[in-house]
Scaffold this motif. Sequence first.
Motif, short mmCIF file in Angstrom:
data_model
loop_
_atom_site.label_atom_id
_atom_site.label_comp_id
_atom_site.label_asym_id
_atom_site.label_seq_id
_atom_site.Cartn_x
_atom_site.Cartn_y
_atom_site.Cartn_z
N CYS A 159 0.82 -1.09 0.26
CA CYS A 159 -0.01 0.34 0.09
C CYS A 159 0.96 0.80 0.25
CB CYS A 159 -0.80 -0.07 1.17
SG CYS A 159 -2.01 1.46 1.06
N GLY A 195 -0.06 4.38 0.12
CA GLY A 195 -0.91 5.18 1.84
C GLY A 195 0.28 4.58 2.93
N CYS A 196 0.08 3.88 2.99
CA CYS A 196 1.17 2.89 4.34
C CYS A 196 2.53 3.41 3.63
CB CYS A 196 0.27 1.82 4.48
SG CYS A 196 -1.26 2.15 5.12
N CYS A 210 -6.41 -2.81 1.41
CA CYS A 210 -5.90 -1.81 2.79
C CYS A 210 -6.62 -1.52 3.58
CB CYS A 210 -5.26 -0.37 2.30
SG CYS A 210 -4.66 -0.07 3.68
N GLN A 239 -6.20 0.67 6.03
CA GLN A 239 -6.49 1.98 6.74
C GLN A 239 -7.09 2.75 5.34
OE1 GLN A 239 -5.52 3.11 9.42
NE2 GLN A 239 -4.76 1.31 10.29
N HIS A 240 -6.65 2.49 4.57
CA HIS A 240 -7.10 3.64 2.78
C HIS A 240 -8.41 2.80 1.99
CE1 HIS A 240 -3.05 4.65 4.02
NE2 HIS A 240 -3.50 5.83 3.74
N ASP A 241 -9.04 1.26 2.36
CA ASP A 241 -9.71 1.13 1.94
C ASP A 241 -9.68 0.77 0.53
OD1 ASP A 241 -11.87 -0.18 1.47
OD2 ASP A 241 -13.59 0.81 0.93
N LYS A 242 -8.67 0.96 0.39
CA LYS A 242 -8.10 0.63 -1.19
C LYS A 242 -7.43 -0.72 -1.54
CE LYS A 242 -7.80 5.60 -2.44
NZ LYS A 242 -6.76 6.17 -2.25
N ASP A 250 -3.02 4.65 13.65
CA ASP A 250 -2.85 3.84 12.55
C ASP A 250 -1.70 4.02 12.29
OD1 ASP A 250 -2.72 6.32 12.86
OD2 ASP A 250 -2.77 7.01 10.58
N SER A 300 -8.80 14.12 7.05
CA SER A 300 -7.96 14.37 6.60
C SER A 300 -7.67 16.05 5.84
CB SER A 300 -6.73 13.40 6.38
OG SER A 300 -7.73 12.70 5.07
N ASN A 359 -11.89 10.89 -6.90
CA ASN A 359 -11.51 11.27 -4.94
C ASN A 359 -12.69 11.61 -4.95
OD1 ASN A 359 -11.04 13.06 -6.33
ND2 ASN A 359 -9.50 13.73 -4.54
#
Length: 625
Positions: free
Chosen positions: A129, A131-132, A146, A148-151, A262, A300, A584
């Motif tokens: 990921c 993002g992470c 993921c 955290q990011h639901d992606k 997180d 965020s 987005n």
Amino acid sequence: MSGKNNYFLTTPLYYVNDKPHIGHAYTTILADVLARFHRTAGEEVFFLTGLDEHGQKIQQAADEKSILPQKHCDEMAPRFTDLWEKLHIRYDDFIRTTEKRHKKVVQHILEFVYEKGDIYFDEYTGQYCVGCERFYTEKELVDGKCPQHDKPLEAITEKNYFFKMSKYQQKLINYINENPDFIQPKHRKNEILGFLRQPLDDLCISRPKSRLNWGIELPFDKDYVTYVWFDALINYVTAPGYLSDDKSFKKWWPAVHLIGKDILMTHAVYWPTMLFSAGIPQPKTIFAHGWWLSGESKMSKSLGNVVNPLDLIDKYGVDPLRYYLMREMVLGQDASFTPESFIKRYNSDLANDFGNLFSRVSTLIAKNFENVIPEYNELTEEETKIQKSAESVIMYVNQLIEKMRINEAIEEILQFVRSINRYMEQQAPWKLVKTDKSAAARVLYTASESLRISALLLQPVMPNRTEIILDTLGANGANLKWGILKSGTILKKHSPLFPRIKVEEPVAEKVKQTIQDNIITYDEFQKVELKTALILKAEKIEGADRLLKLQIEVGEEKQQIVGGIAEHYKPEELIGKMIVIVANLEPVTICGVESNGMLLAAKKGKDLSLIIIDSDKVKSGFKIF
Ligand code: MSP
């Protein structure tokens, strides 16, 4: 060893892929408040913050601007330091992971751990990921995405270096059990212990330069750079002087790490095992706070049409926002931000209680005692009670801060302020001046001294406005003993400190409206991700005459969007068209169909045309500038 009177406090190092947002601001304000409390308590404090500048997402952000990553970082850094200045953050060191002092320590630790045999080379396939900036194991994924990011993640197979994290699993479990305050709050400690019941995987700590070269080179293989976490976490020992200043390092280490929930795993599992291997003592505490939420989601950068708490600063000042953030969040739990709750909290605590006490006391002294803090004779039982209660508040606040229960500490101070307002009501010095002036003097001295102590206690939370109160009272020293205020001091002039916010219904709309006018800034526009998308499939939606359901391809991803274009396009003529979408947007369900994005079209009256890109050079997933 670090002395009892030394307090080393850290925030995470923030990624510089984007400008700072409320999440960054919150952790940093929290650290600043704690640092100030500890300084006031006579401790020597080292408050460290800074920036995490390596890794894929920073490189991507720089690529999007077509500039070198270092230039991107240099452009972003002042955005953080400027905000910290605006928020009255008084840090002692600001570290950037691209600094020489840091790279040296990272390379030294890598070399040491490698020589020790705790790093090996292997081929690996994992789900990454961006993002992470980390790989996830299958068991950590939620619906294959993921957590955290639901992606969806990127599947990557490559040869890399691995750190033998598994070797230290049992040692870590023992350490956590033997040091109950190591991971806080308790439910986070249990979460980590629960995770450690499963066998721990080793940690991939490198990236081949052929894929990513924006990082610190491995000292034992110049074709590889370190992985962001193995780089960034080490800042916590670089800054206090590991390798460069032994005396300073011994003075400050171990640290108290403040983090958001997180990044608990990286701090409470990766970092301690790295320290075990490097032979460095463990941090004192890893404290994970919750998130500021807007509705159900984490606030965020993509705040959508929600009021950004940082926008409240220009309207109501920094101190009220700091107060609200500290008072409203129970450390360790999530809290919801709404403009209504901000105004409610401001009006009740700051305007009605604290501000009111200040303006009452100063107005009465000005009117009846020629603006001079009056002399008093004997104290009655009432005043002795107040003095005792002030002393116990001071003690209690210290204990609560020690346990990181900031919201309770603030409430304790406010209870004291409210009790002084009640004392003023009961004693009614405005009446007493007519019958017993010395009694009125005694009451006003007591109220002023209580105000001074309350302002001092609240100073770490609201450094600016409490300074005005203390300055007005001619009592700027940080002495928390009763009886410091000098009779005979002339009060300085001041303007109302916390003017009441007038609320007209509906509050949220009003505040939103005033904050968000029609003009958007460049940064706001940059939040909108416009991308090209290829239509793969289009179909009508039953019961919705105007809508079409489109299956689209956006780069590697396939997704579904719903568009109100059925009256203008037949489904079959859309297949293969390259359109533009807002990528987005929060997913919404329209007529029972999920839509992940919005297509762009030009429209006037009944005429509508999709924005279609007609160029062979453009593939789906391209960013529109
Ligand atoms: N670079 C890593 C940390 C490396 S530490 C050696 C990182 N950076 S970050 O820019 O993503 O910063 C995240 C910090 O902001 C985390 O502590 C995170 O929890 C916090 N927040 C981000 N959004 C948040 C809220 N909405 N509310 C509160 N804090 C949250 O992770």
